[in-house]
Design a protein around this motif. Structure first.
Motif, PDB file in Angstrom:
ATOM      1  N   LEU A 172     115.630   1.354  71.951  1.00 41.02           N
ATOM      2  CA  LEU A 172     114.484   0.766  71.265  1.00 41.02           C
ATOM      3  C   LEU A 172     114.267   1.440  69.916  1.00 41.02           C
ATOM      4  O   LEU A 172     114.056   0.770  68.898  1.00 41.02           O
ATOM      5  CB  LEU A 172     113.236   0.901  72.139  1.00 41.02           C
ATOM      6  CG  LEU A 172     111.938   0.333  71.567  1.00 41.02           C
ATOM      7  CD1 LEU A 172     112.039  -1.170  71.351  1.00 41.02           C
ATOM      8  CD2 LEU A 172     110.755   0.666  72.473  1.00 41.02           C
ATOM      9  N   ASP A 173     114.325   2.758  69.876  1.00 44.10           N
ATOM     10  CA  ASP A 173     114.117   3.478  68.624  1.00 44.10           C
ATOM     11  C   ASP A 173     115.214   3.154  67.610  1.00 44.10           C
ATOM     12  O   ASP A 173     114.949   3.059  66.401  1.00 44.10           O
ATOM     13  CB  ASP A 173     114.077   4.983  68.882  1.00 44.10           C
ATOM     14  CG  ASP A 173     112.827   5.412  69.644  1.00 44.10           C
ATOM     15  OD1 ASP A 173     111.821   4.685  69.571  1.00 44.10           O
ATOM     16  OD2 ASP A 173     112.868   6.456  70.330  1.00 44.10           O
ATOM     17  N   ALA A 174     116.435   2.980  68.103  1.00 47.22           N
ATOM     18  CA  ALA A 174     117.551   2.667  67.198  1.00 47.22           C
ATOM     19  C   ALA A 174     117.380   1.293  66.551  1.00 47.22           C
ATOM     20  O   ALA A 174     117.567   1.145  65.340  1.00 47.22           O
ATOM     21  CB  ALA A 174     118.868   2.745  67.956  1.00 47.22           C
ATOM     22  N   ILE A 175     117.004   0.286  67.338  1.00 47.37           N
ATOM     23  CA  ILE A 175     116.861  -1.044  66.731  1.00 47.37           C
ATOM     24  C   ILE A 175     115.609  -1.120  65.858  1.00 47.37           C
ATOM     25  O   ILE A 175     115.591  -1.860  64.864  1.00 47.37           O
ATOM     26  CB  ILE A 175     116.869  -2.170  67.781  1.00 47.37           C
ATOM     27  CG1 ILE A 175     115.677  -2.079  68.725  1.00 47.37           C
ATOM     28  CG2 ILE A 175     118.182  -2.212  68.533  1.00 47.37           C
ATOM     29  CD1 ILE A 175     115.465  -3.356  69.519  1.00 47.37           C
ATOM     30  N   LYS A 176     114.598  -0.326  66.177  1.00 46.06           N
ATOM     31  CA  LYS A 176     113.447  -0.261  65.273  1.00 46.06           C
ATOM     32  C   LYS A 176     113.866   0.301  63.915  1.00 46.06           C
ATOM     33  O   LYS A 176     113.412  -0.168  62.864  1.00 46.06           O
ATOM     34  CB  LYS A 176     112.339   0.598  65.878  1.00 46.06           C
ATOM     35  CG  LYS A 176     111.520  -0.095  66.960  1.00 46.06           C
ATOM     36  CD  LYS A 176     110.364   0.786  67.417  1.00 46.06           C
ATOM     37  CE  LYS A 176     109.484   0.079  68.427  1.00 46.06           C
ATOM     38  NZ  LYS A 176     108.325   0.894  68.849  1.00 46.06           N
ATOM     39  N   GLY A 177     114.744   1.299  63.950  1.00 44.97           N
ATOM     40  CA  GLY A 177     115.259   1.846  62.694  1.00 44.97           C
ATOM     41  C   GLY A 177     116.028   0.813  61.901  1.00 44.97           C
ATOM     42  O   GLY A 177     115.908   0.740  60.668  1.00 44.97           O
ATOM     43  N   LEU A 178     116.826  -0.007  62.593  1.00 49.11           N
ATOM     44  CA  LEU A 178     117.566  -1.076  61.918  1.00 49.11           C
ATOM     45  C   LEU A 178     116.623  -2.109  61.308  1.00 49.11           C
ATOM     46  O   LEU A 178     116.850  -2.605  60.205  1.00 49.11           O
ATOM     47  CB  LEU A 178     118.518  -1.753  62.906  1.00 49.11           C
ATOM     48  CG  LEU A 178     119.750  -0.958  63.330  1.00 49.11           C
ATOM     49  CD1 LEU A 178     120.487  -1.688  64.449  1.00 49.11           C
ATOM     50  CD2 LEU A 178     120.698  -0.729  62.142  1.00 49.11           C
ATOM     51  N   VAL A 179     115.558  -2.449  62.046  1.00 47.34           N
ATOM     52  CA  VAL A 179     114.586  -3.419  61.545  1.00 47.34           C
ATOM     53  C   VAL A 179     113.892  -2.875  60.303  1.00 47.34           C
ATOM     54  O   VAL A 179     113.712  -3.594  59.308  1.00 47.34           O
ATOM     55  CB  VAL A 179     113.562  -3.770  62.642  1.00 47.34           C
ATOM     56  CG1 VAL A 179     112.384  -4.553  62.057  1.00 47.34           C
ATOM     57  CG2 VAL A 179     114.229  -4.573  63.748  1.00 47.34           C
ATOM     58  N   ARG A 180     113.499  -1.606  60.327  1.00 48.01           N
ATOM     59  CA  ARG A 180     112.858  -0.991  59.153  1.00 48.01           C
ATOM     60  C   ARG A 180     113.780  -1.087  57.936  1.00 48.01           C
ATOM     61  O   ARG A 180     113.346  -1.435  56.833  1.00 48.01           O
ATOM     62  CB  ARG A 180     112.530   0.476  59.428  1.00 48.01           C
ATOM     63  CG  ARG A 180     111.447   0.705  60.456  1.00 48.01           C
ATOM     64  CD  ARG A 180     111.059   2.181  60.518  1.00 48.01           C
ATOM     65  NE  ARG A 180     110.298   2.470  61.715  1.00 48.01           N
ATOM     66  CZ  ARG A 180     110.791   3.044  62.802  1.00 48.01           C
ATOM     67  NH1 ARG A 180     112.066   3.436  62.826  1.00 48.01           N
ATOM     68  NH2 ARG A 180     110.026   3.269  63.857  1.00 48.01           N
ATOM     69  N   LEU A 181     115.042  -0.767  58.156  1.00 51.86           N
ATOM     70  CA  LEU A 181     116.008  -0.788  57.061  1.00 51.86           C
ATOM     71  C   LEU A 181     116.191  -2.203  56.518  1.00 51.86           C
ATOM     72  O   LEU A 181     116.148  -2.429  55.301  1.00 51.86           O
ATOM     73  CB  LEU A 181     117.352  -0.230  57.549  1.00 51.86           C
ATOM     74  CG  LEU A 181     118.496  -0.226  56.532  1.00 51.86           C
ATOM     75  CD1 LEU A 181     118.164   0.704  55.361  1.00 51.86           C
ATOM     76  CD2 LEU A 181     119.800   0.208  57.198  1.00 51.86           C
ATOM     77  N   ALA A 182     116.380  -3.171  57.418  1.00 51.59           N
ATOM     78  CA  ALA A 182     116.617  -4.552  56.994  1.00 51.59           C
ATOM     79  C   ALA A 182     115.410  -5.116  56.242  1.00 51.59           C
ATOM     80  O   ALA A 182     115.562  -5.783  55.211  1.00 51.59           O
ATOM     81  CB  ALA A 182     116.947  -5.419  58.207  1.00 51.59           C
ATOM     82  N   LEU A 183     114.195  -4.840  56.730  1.00 54.36           N
ATOM     83  CA  LEU A 183     113.006  -5.370  56.074  1.00 54.36           C
ATOM     84  C   LEU A 183     112.701  -4.646  54.758  1.00 54.36           C
ATOM     85  O   LEU A 183     112.195  -5.252  53.806  1.00 54.36           O
ATOM     86  CB  LEU A 183     111.809  -5.276  57.012  1.00 54.36           C
ATOM     87  CG  LEU A 183     111.837  -6.250  58.192  1.00 54.36           C
ATOM     88  CD1 LEU A 183     110.631  -6.050  59.085  1.00 54.36           C
ATOM     89  CD2 LEU A 183     111.896  -7.696  57.718  1.00 54.36           C
TER      90      LEU A 183
END
Length: 406
Positions: free
Chosen positions: A7-18
């Motif tokens: 969960l923390d890893a995909i949240k990091g990806l979402v932050r980066l993409a947005l």
């Protein structure tokens, strides 16, 4: 179940993409060209299969596939993510076709209707029909025109998904059903199944958004391949997105992405006025943990409240559970009561509190004989509810006895 590190890893990806999406909108191209060491380490520590499962669980295929830097961070998942994103695109195109058909159908019938979420939300937030991915078709009509809307949809080949209902009846039972519930599901098979949720109240959190007439009067229009469809105005769409995320206990990160993207479309002054809504404040407290946006800070108190802390804790648990799970454990009086109290806490409006209590005491489906489609007498309804509750309790009592014997 989704593990905490996934969960923390995909949240990091979402932050980066947005962040890159925001930079592209403001500067013409993304300024951030590398991932942080922390995110790189998080991704290396999580197996590819777990990352992919978390991405699918939170419906992020379209968002993450579209960013080349994210693709570079997930080299071994590139082909799978591409295939999943392609499927999302095809599903979104099918949804766009159905949305066009329904917009035309209701327009010709003279029944005012708003399309909520779905393709209009994708166009409002990204300018693209497909960038948000798949979904059901949600239509909102005036509560007084539910019978006509149901007849119209059934004439177009749709059937009630869960069998007989009195929602469309011009009777006391029909009016009761429309008061305590907000939607009914319909399905049509034409090569593939097409789903429609017909709403007469915009959200399970009653008393937050205005009535249909005001929403329709202030509506926006989006063009879907040459056909105009009416939808919520941006300000109402933002509040609705916050309510929708909160009703689901913020279980899906894509819903928080919607909130973030809508907030970027609103002027700062307009956004600040939304602080008056409890669910907006709670949702933004959850969203800022996953989708950092300085604009959300204007909607929060200077110090995080205990309610916002509880919302963050509840959201994290829900985000790791399976899709739309009510939580761990079987049906018990305690679990059901806790669930009801959570739903009632969504809104303190008297209509909401009353409808939630009545819905759990005597839901619409208990008013009708599912085999014949005929209304049941008041006595039959009450006896049926008592019998069902007794079966539930006896079933759990028997289960607890078996467990104690072991």
């Amino acid at each position: 179940m989704i593990k905490a590190d996934s969960l923390d890893a995909i949240k990091g990806l979402v932050r980066l993409a947005l962040q890159r999406e925001r930079e592209c909108a403001e500067h013409g191209s993304p300024l951030t060209t590398t991932a942080s060491p922390e995110l790189t380490a998080q991704l290396l520590a999580v197996p590819d299969s777990a990352l992919l499962a978390a991405i699918q669980r939170h419906r992020l295929e379209s968002l993450l596939h579209g960013d080349p830097l994210v693709g570079a961070l997930l080299p071994t998942l590139g082909d799978k993510l591409k295939a999943l994103a392609r499927a999302e695109t095809m599903a979104a195109l099918a949804l766009a076709s159905l949305t066009r058909e329904m917009a035309t159908l209701f327009e010709r019938a003279g029944i005012p209707m708003l399309v909520i979420k779905g393709i209009p939300l994708s166009l409002q937030t990204t300018g693209s029909l497909t960038a948000r991915g798949r979904g059901d078709l949600d239509l909102l009509v005036d509560p007084r025109q539910v019978p006509q809307a149901l007849n119209l949809l059934q004439s177009a080949g749709f059937n009630l998904t869960y069998g007989a209902s009195l929602v469309g009846a011009n009777s006391l039972q029909g009016r009761y059903s429309r008061f305590i519930s907000i939607e009914i599901s319909l399905v049509r098979s034409r090569g593939q199944r097409q789903w429609i949720d017909l709403h007469w109240h915009p959200s399970h959190a009653r008393g937050v958004l205005p009535a249909f007439r005001e929403l329709f009067r202030n509506r926006d229009h989006v063009a879907i391949n040459g056909v105009s469809a009416s939808t919520l105005a941006l300000e109402a769409a933002f509040v609705h997105a916050c309510c929708h995320a909160a009703v689901d206990c913020w279980m899906c990160i894509r819903n928080l992405v919607d909130v973030h993207r809508l907030s970027r479309r609103l002027e700062h002054k307009t956004l600040s006025t939304q602080r008056k809504y409890r669910l907006v404040r709670k949702t933004c407290a959850v969203a800022i943990d996953c989708v950092p946006d300085p604009r959300f800070l204007t909607l929060l108190a200077s110090k995080t409240s205990s309610k916002e802390c509880r919302a963050l804790s509840s959201a994290r648990k829900a985000q790791m559970l399976p899709w739309r799970s009510l939580g761990t454990g079987e049906w018990t009086v305690h679990n059901r009561t806790r669930y009801l109290l959570r739903l009632m806490n969504l809104s303190l409006h008297p209509v909401h509190l009353t409808s939630m209590l009545m819905q759990h005491a005597i839901p619409p489906e208990s008013l009708v004989d599912m085999q014949t489609g005929q209304p049941l007498s008041a006595m039959a309804v009450v006896l049926g509810r008592i019998e069902k509750l007794a079966r539930r309790i006896r079933g759990n009592d028997a289960q607890l006895t078996q467990q104690s014997d072991h």
